[in-house]
Design a protein around this motif. Structure first.
Motif, mmCIF file in Angstrom:
data_model
loop_
_atom_site.group_PDB
_atom_site.id
_atom_site.type_symbol
_atom_site.label_atom_id
_atom_site.label_comp_id
_atom_site.label_asym_id
_atom_site.label_seq_id
_atom_site.Cartn_x
_atom_site.Cartn_y
_atom_site.Cartn_z
ATOM 1 N N MET A 1 8.020 -40.688 -52.689
ATOM 2 C CA MET A 1 9.076 -40.314 -53.408
ATOM 3 C C MET A 1 9.685 -41.622 -54.550
ATOM 4 S SD MET A 1 12.699 -38.579 -52.181
ATOM 5 C CE MET A 1 13.723 -38.877 -53.398
ATOM 6 N N GLY A 2 9.270 -42.367 -53.793
ATOM 7 C CA GLY A 2 9.579 -43.921 -54.832
ATOM 8 C C GLY A 2 8.702 -43.821 -55.699
ATOM 9 N N LEU A 3 8.050 -43.445 -55.628
ATOM 10 C CA LEU A 3 6.824 -43.703 -56.456
ATOM 11 C C LEU A 3 6.657 -43.703 -58.456
ATOM 12 C CD1 LEU A 3 3.400 -42.842 -55.087
ATOM 13 C CD2 LEU A 3 3.756 -45.198 -55.858
ATOM 14 N N GLY A 4 7.582 -41.896 -58.118
ATOM 15 C CA GLY A 4 8.483 -41.480 -59.189
ATOM 16 C C GLY A 4 8.921 -42.131 -59.648
ATOM 17 N N GLY A 5 10.155 -42.839 -59.286
ATOM 18 C CA GLY A 5 11.427 -43.222 -59.701
ATOM 19 C C GLY A 5 11.060 -44.566 -60.145
ATOM 20 N N ALA A 6 10.151 -45.223 -58.937
ATOM 21 C CA ALA A 6 9.233 -46.763 -59.760
ATOM 22 C C ALA A 6 8.460 -46.394 -60.913
ATOM 23 C CB ALA A 6 8.629 -46.991 -58.493
ATOM 24 N N LEU A 7 7.541 -45.501 -61.228
ATOM 25 C CA LEU A 7 6.603 -45.455 -62.275
ATOM 26 C C LEU A 7 7.326 -44.566 -63.416
ATOM 27 C CD1 LEU A 7 3.348 -45.127 -59.933
ATOM 28 C CD2 LEU A 7 4.197 -47.177 -61.752
ATOM 29 N N ILE B 1 9.429 -50.091 -52.754
ATOM 30 C CA ILE B 1 8.781 -49.167 -53.253
ATOM 31 C C ILE B 1 8.990 -50.038 -54.635
ATOM 32 C CG2 ILE B 1 8.869 -47.307 -53.281
ATOM 33 C CD1 ILE B 1 5.765 -48.209 -53.621
ATOM 34 N N ALA B 2 9.489 -49.494 -55.688
ATOM 35 C CA ALA B 2 9.861 -50.032 -56.971
ATOM 36 C C ALA B 2 9.578 -51.020 -57.371
ATOM 37 C CB ALA B 2 10.986 -49.211 -57.604
ATOM 38 N N PRO B 3 10.187 -52.376 -56.680
ATOM 39 C CA PRO B 3 10.586 -53.760 -56.903
ATOM 40 C C PRO B 3 8.985 -54.576 -56.576
ATOM 41 C CG PRO B 3 11.768 -53.265 -54.641
ATOM 42 C CD PRO B 3 11.777 -52.131 -55.574
ATOM 43 N N ALA B 4 8.440 -53.927 -55.467
ATOM 44 C CA ALA B 4 7.124 -54.522 -54.805
ATOM 45 C C ALA B 4 6.153 -53.939 -55.821
ATOM 46 C CB ALA B 4 6.612 -53.565 -53.319
#
Length: 281
Positions: A186-192, A245-248
């Motif tokens: 889920m975090g991949l979507g918000g991150a990318l 996940i986003a900051p990484a």
């Protein structure tokens, strides 16, 4: 004690001084006069108070305003932490460990870095690694990510993610692992790339055919490390694993390209000109 906060609502910036434990719903309705968000059951069950925060649906009647932006706050803090490490010429992991006093946060950071192999291998050209750590709702998380950048197309691909998580005593390790893996996806979507697009007060991508979400082809290799603290009471794991996940990924993009991205989503249209600019073209 009142705190100064900034909220971006429908693309408009609001600077407020509020009690941090007030519900997000009351702040939206009473302070910003946004009465389109309704008060229903008051328990977060009926859905009348649902709002989108960083692309994620939350029940605003039960969400304290200071928790509404946990993902964004961790992104800002861990991006700044990485910048500080770069400015003083230190490895990002070494910099964090040198300044950390919280032993639980240190433990997940060391566990994630060890499983990831941080510092033991040199990244290949056009690849980068990044890490981030944080805590929320009684849980502690650290995430390491490896990404690849196609400088021709600007595409960013997340290759590998390691997340270490500790939320006290673990009652069901399989279920907890599933929860963490789901949070990473889920975090991949918000991150990318996940973003609601507005123009003239209208949503331009109201359907999933136009709203980009993670697909199986986007998924990296995922490795989860659980730290079982039998000496501590169990805490929730429903939200905290998503914050790293986003900051990484953002820090890994900087490591690969030298381009520092400071807003989410990071690459809704790919790096494009930013990657070519770093090459001096």
């Amino acid at each position: 004690m009142r705190e100064v906060m900034e909220l971006y609502v429908n693309g408009v910036r609001h600077r407020l001084e509020v009690e941090p434990n007030r519900s997000l719903l009351s702040v939206l309705r009473e302070d910003l006069d946004l009465t389109g968000t309704k008060y229903g059951c008051g328990e977060g069950q009926c859905g009348a108070c649902t709002v989108l925060v960083a692309g994620r649906a939350v029940r605003s009647c039960t969400t304290p305003v200071h928790l509404a932006a946990a993902t964004a706050n961790h992104f800002a803090r861990e991006t700044a932490m990485d910048e500080l490490a770069h400015l003083v010429g230190m490895d990002p992991l070494e910099f964090r460990l040198k300044n950390l006093k919280d032993e639980r946060l240190r433990a997940v950071l060391e566990a994630a870095a060890h499983r990831f192999g941080w510092g033991r291998t040199k990244a290949a050209p056009d690849r980068g690694v990044g890490l981030a750590a944080g805590f929320e709702k009684g849980g502690y998380v650290a995430t390491c990510a490896e990404i690849a950048v196609d400088r021709t197309t600007g595409e960013v691909k997340v290759l590998r993610v390691v997340t270490a998580f500790e939320c006290g005593a673990i009652l069901n390790p399989d279920h907890l692992t599933n929860q963490i893996e789901g949070a990473i996806v889920m975090g991949l979507g918000g991150a990318l790339f996940e973003a609601i697009e507005f123009e003239d007060g209208k949503i331009l991508n109201p359907r999933f055919s136009r709203y980009r979400v993670p697909r199986f082809s986007d998924l990296p290799q995922i490795d989860v490390v659980l730290l079982d603290r039998r000496d501590l009471p169990s805490a929730g794991a429903g939200e905290t694993p998503i914050v790293g996940i986003a900051p990484a990924i953002g820090n890994a993009i900087f490591h690969a390209t030298g381009v520092r991205l400071r807003s989410l989503p990071l690459v809704p249209n790919g790096l494009k000109g930013e990657a070519r600019l770093h090459r001096g073209e």
